[in-house]
Structures are given as structure tokens and as C-alpha cells.
Design a protein around this motif. Structure first.
Motif, PDB file in Angstrom:
ATOM      1  N   GLU A 125      53.403  27.301  26.952  1.00  0.00           N
ATOM      2  CA  GLU A 125      52.779  25.621  27.264  1.00  0.00           C
ATOM      3  C   GLU A 125      53.269  25.456  28.918  1.00  0.00           C
ATOM      4  O   GLU A 125      54.477  25.292  29.009  1.00  0.00           O
ATOM      5  N   GLU A 126      52.788  24.870  29.219  1.00  0.00           N
ATOM      6  CA  GLU A 126      52.964  23.947  30.965  1.00  0.00           C
ATOM      7  C   GLU A 126      52.297  25.250  32.098  1.00  0.00           C
ATOM      8  O   GLU A 126      52.662  25.213  32.929  1.00  0.00           O
ATOM      9  N   ALA A 127      52.248  26.468  32.041  1.00  0.00           N
ATOM     10  CA  ALA A 127      52.224  27.688  32.400  1.00  0.00           C
ATOM     11  C   ALA A 127      50.467  27.416  32.629  1.00  0.00           C
ATOM     12  O   ALA A 127      49.599  27.018  32.993  1.00  0.00           O
ATOM     13  N   PHE A 128      49.986  28.267  34.145  1.00  0.00           N
ATOM     14  CA  PHE A 128      49.153  28.295  34.998  1.00  0.00           C
ATOM     15  C   PHE A 128      48.220  29.417  34.017  1.00  0.00           C
ATOM     16  O   PHE A 128      48.159  30.529  34.029  1.00  0.00           O
ATOM     17  N   LEU A 129      46.814  29.378  33.730  1.00  0.00           N
ATOM     18  CA  LEU A 129      46.142  29.727  33.789  1.00  0.00           C
ATOM     19  C   LEU A 129      45.065  30.292  34.090  1.00  0.00           C
ATOM     20  O   LEU A 129      44.345  29.329  34.898  1.00  0.00           O
ATOM     21  N   THR A 130      44.375  31.609  34.287  1.00  0.00           N
ATOM     22  CA  THR A 130      43.605  31.875  35.385  1.00  0.00           C
ATOM     23  C   THR A 130      42.838  32.807  34.007  1.00  0.00           C
ATOM     24  O   THR A 130      43.285  34.054  33.604  1.00  0.00           O
ATOM     25  N   ILE A 131      41.438  32.828  33.771  1.00  0.00           N
ATOM     26  CA  ILE A 131      41.306  33.880  33.304  1.00  0.00           C
ATOM     27  C   ILE A 131      39.496  34.576  34.424  1.00  0.00           C
ATOM     28  O   ILE A 131      38.329  33.911  35.017  1.00  0.00           O
ATOM     29  N   ASN A 132      39.374  36.031  34.434  1.00  0.00           N
ATOM     30  CA  ASN A 132      38.759  35.892  36.072  1.00  0.00           C
ATOM     31  C   ASN A 132      36.994  36.304  34.671  1.00  0.00           C
ATOM     32  O   ASN A 132      36.942  36.724  33.688  1.00  0.00           O
ATOM     33  N   CYS A 133      36.410  36.143  36.186  1.00  0.00           N
ATOM     34  CA  CYS A 133      35.007  36.757  35.520  1.00  0.00           C
ATOM     35  C   CYS A 133      33.834  37.569  36.817  1.00  0.00           C
ATOM     36  O   CYS A 133      34.170  35.612  38.075  1.00  0.00           O
ATOM     37  N   THR A 134      33.367  38.169  37.031  1.00  0.00           N
ATOM     38  CA  THR A 134      32.695  38.695  37.931  1.00  0.00           C
ATOM     39  C   THR A 134      30.999  39.264  37.074  1.00  0.00           C
ATOM     40  O   THR A 134      31.442  39.028  35.961  1.00  0.00           O
ATOM     41  N   TYR A 135      30.036  38.923  37.811  1.00  0.00           N
ATOM     42  CA  TYR A 135      29.167  39.442  37.442  1.00  0.00           C
ATOM     43  C   TYR A 135      28.089  40.319  38.323  1.00  0.00           C
ATOM     44  O   TYR A 135      28.262  39.972  39.452  1.00  0.00           O
ATOM     45  N   THR A 136      27.034  40.197  37.826  1.00  0.00           N
ATOM     46  CA  THR A 136      25.807  41.194  38.802  1.00  0.00           C
ATOM     47  C   THR A 136      24.368  40.501  37.724  1.00  0.00           C
ATOM     48  O   THR A 136      24.258  40.209  36.682  1.00  0.00           O
ATOM     49  N   ALA A 137      23.473  40.185  38.975  1.00  0.00           N
ATOM     50  CA  ALA A 137      22.383  39.163  38.175  1.00  0.00           C
ATOM     51  C   ALA A 137      21.239  39.220  39.475  1.00  0.00           C
ATOM     52  O   ALA A 137      21.233  39.518  40.431  1.00  0.00           O
ATOM     53  N   THR A 138      20.098  39.073  39.498  1.00  0.00           N
ATOM     54  CA  THR A 138      19.461  38.455  40.408  1.00  0.00           C
ATOM     55  C   THR A 138      18.921  37.252  40.602  1.00  0.00           C
ATOM     56  O   THR A 138      19.336  37.036  39.824  1.00  0.00           O
ATOM     57  N   GLY A 139      18.937  37.158  41.557  1.00  0.00           N
ATOM     58  CA  GLY A 139      18.494  35.805  41.865  1.00  0.00           C
ATOM     59  C   GLY A 139      19.713  34.815  42.289  1.00  0.00           C
ATOM     60  O   GLY A 139      21.208  35.110  42.011  1.00  0.00           O
ATOM     61  N   TYR A 140      19.719  33.793  42.208  1.00  0.00           N
ATOM     62  CA  TYR A 140      21.562  32.886  41.435  1.00  0.00           C
ATOM     63  C   TYR A 140      21.376  32.186  40.743  1.00  0.00           C
ATOM     64  O   TYR A 140      21.142  30.907  40.712  1.00  0.00           O
ATOM     65  N   PRO A 141      21.445  32.565  39.643  1.00  0.00           N
ATOM     66  CA  PRO A 141      21.511  31.990  38.212  1.00  0.00           C
ATOM     67  C   PRO A 141      22.956  30.792  38.362  1.00  0.00           C
ATOM     68  O   PRO A 141      23.752  30.523  38.795  1.00  0.00           O
ATOM     69  N   SER A 142      22.481  29.821  37.258  1.00  0.00           N
ATOM     70  CA  SER A 142      24.082  28.569  37.117  1.00  0.00           C
ATOM     71  C   SER A 142      24.756  29.368  35.997  1.00  0.00           C
ATOM     72  O   SER A 142      24.849  31.197  35.374  1.00  0.00           O
ATOM     73  N   LEU A 143      26.025  29.437  36.572  1.00  0.00           N
ATOM     74  CA  LEU A 143      27.100  29.464  35.425  1.00  0.00           C
ATOM     75  C   LEU A 143      28.045  28.775  34.636  1.00  0.00           C
ATOM     76  O   LEU A 143      28.261  27.721  35.161  1.00  0.00           O
ATOM     77  N   PHE A 144      27.967  29.603  33.773  1.00  0.00           N
ATOM     78  CA  PHE A 144      28.839  28.330  33.013  1.00  0.00           C
ATOM     79  C   PHE A 144      30.502  29.533  31.803  1.00  0.00           C
ATOM     80  O   PHE A 144      30.624  30.635  32.060  1.00  0.00           O
TER      81      PHE A 144
END
Lengths: 117, 109
Positions: free
Chosen positions: B15-34
Motif C-alpha cells: 500500500e502507498e507504493a508507486f505503480l507503473t503498468i507499461n503498455c505499447t501498441y501498434t496501430a494504423t492511424g491515431y486510435p483512441s487509447l483506453f
């Protein structure tokens, strides 16, 4: 945000029977809904796109005769798993696309847990 | 076609630690990200989104910035709570979405 409901939330059936799952958008109209399948500890796999008033579009590898989709109104899509077998046991999640705003937004139902004995 | 690569889990933090979850993507155009969150036995809930490059989505202390140059959308939170324990999914597009494999986060008191 908008609300999407699914019914039933869970169902247990015998092998060989058919099961219908309903997906409703409660406070918006959705011409497009999606059906996903999720295996334990795995990601969501898109099964099909449900279009109001027309035939559903199935993803590659999904049997359209086994997973019947009907989108009879702007607020209801149904998924019927025909002649269910134990390998069809899974968590089925629907989503509805809300397009009234400038940006499309997808709202998910709470899921239906299907167990085939 | 589209693809999303998400940091493998599970991730266990105090509890109270810092969180990072990495996400990278490959897509055509510029899609919305969620980013979506899924609690046990439930469907997906939208956590935050970004619709164009350099947009920052934020909600409940979570943040993610749409980085076009690195095709990334990493999820961060400065101080996690036990109630943040869930599975987190990074996704492309609204509609025929492409999801990452999910990252299970467990926060211990």
C-alpha cells in the motif's frame, strides 16, 4: 456513464442445450454492440460485431451457426450458444457503442458466466 | 493489424507504493487509447482514456499519457491502495477494440 446490462449473470446448463444471453443498453441507443469471450486469466477475445437490423459480423474462427447473434432493437442484442458443450464454458461480455458524443465510447456489460456440464 | 503489448504480471505492491503498468501498441492511424479495470467476477469498467497524442487521461489518481512518438500509454498511480487490486487492461479503439493481455495487480496492506 451509460449503463449496459447483461442477463443472466450466470448460467449452468447441460451439454447439448442452448443458452441465450441478453445484452441491453439501458439509457442510450446502440446500433452497434460487440460480444467478447474471456477465458480464465486471459484477455478478451472479440467474437462478433452485432449491428441493429442486419447480420452480425463474426471474427475469424468463430462459428456463426454455433453462436447466433440477433440485434433486434437499438437497445438489445442477444447471443445464443447453440448445442452447448463443456468447451463453450466461459465468461461472455458484451459492449455497446455510444456514438452521440464527438468521440465514440464503448460501455461494457457485467458479463455472463456460462458453465456447461 | 492492431496489437497491444502490456506489461506482464502479476504485480504485487505494498500500500502507498508507486505503480507503473507499461503498455505499447501498434496501430494504423491515431486510435483512441483506453485503460480498463476488471474486478473479480465482473465486467470491464473504463478507468481512463485519451483520444489524441499528448492527451493525458486521469481518474481516481491513475494517469496515462498518449505518447505517439513511443507508441505508449503507460498507466501510473502515485500511491496505490488495497482497493486498487484488480486486473488492468490496455486497449485500442472504441468499438472493435484490441486488448492487451491484462496485468493483475495485488496491493498488500
Amino acid at each position: 456513464g451509460a449503463v449496459v446490462s447483461q442477463h443472466p449473470s450466470w448460467v449452468i446448463c447441460k451439454s447439448g442445450t442452448s443458452v441465450k444471453i441478453e445484452c441491453r443498453s439501458l439509457d442510450f441507443q446502440a446500433t452497434t454492440m460487440f460480444w467478447y469471450r474471456q477465458f480464465p486469466k486471459q484477455s478478451l477475445m472479440l467474437m462478433a460485431t452485432s449491428n441493429e437490423g442486419s447480420k452480425a459480423t463474426y471474427e475469424q474462427g468463430v462459428e456463426k451457426d454455433k453462436f447466433l447473434i440477433n440485434h433486434a432493437s437499438l437497445t438489445l442484442s442477444t447471443l445464443t450458444v447453440t448445442s452447448a458443450h463443456p468447451e463453450d464454458s466461459s465468461f461472455y461480455i458484451c459492449s455497446a457503442l455510444e456514438t452521440s458524443g464527438r468521440n465514440y465510447e464503448q460501455f461494457f456489460g457485467p458479463g455472463t458466466r456460462l458453465t456447461v456440464l | 493489424g492492431d496489437s497491444v503489448t502490456q506489461m506482464e504480471g502479476p504485480v504485487t505492491l505494498s500500500e502507498e507504493a508507486f505503480l507503473t503498468i507499461n503498455c505499447t501498441y501498434t496501430a494504423t492511424g491515431y486510435p483512441s487509447l483506453f485503460w480498463y479495470v476488471q474486478y473479480p467476477g465482473e465486467g470491464l469498467q473504463l478507468l481512463l482514456k485519451a483520444t489524441k497524442a499528448d492527451d493525458k487521461g486521469s481518474n481516481k489518481g491513475f494517469e496515462a499519457t498518449y505518447r505517439k512518438e513511443t507508441t505508449s500509454f503507460h498507466l501510473e498511480k502515485g500511491s496505490v491502495q488495497v482497493s486498487d487490486s484488480a486486473v488492468y487492461f490496455c486497449a485500442l479503439r472504441a468499438g472493435k477494440s484490441t486488448f492487451g493481455d491484462g496485468t493483475t495487480l495485488t496491493v498488500k496492506p
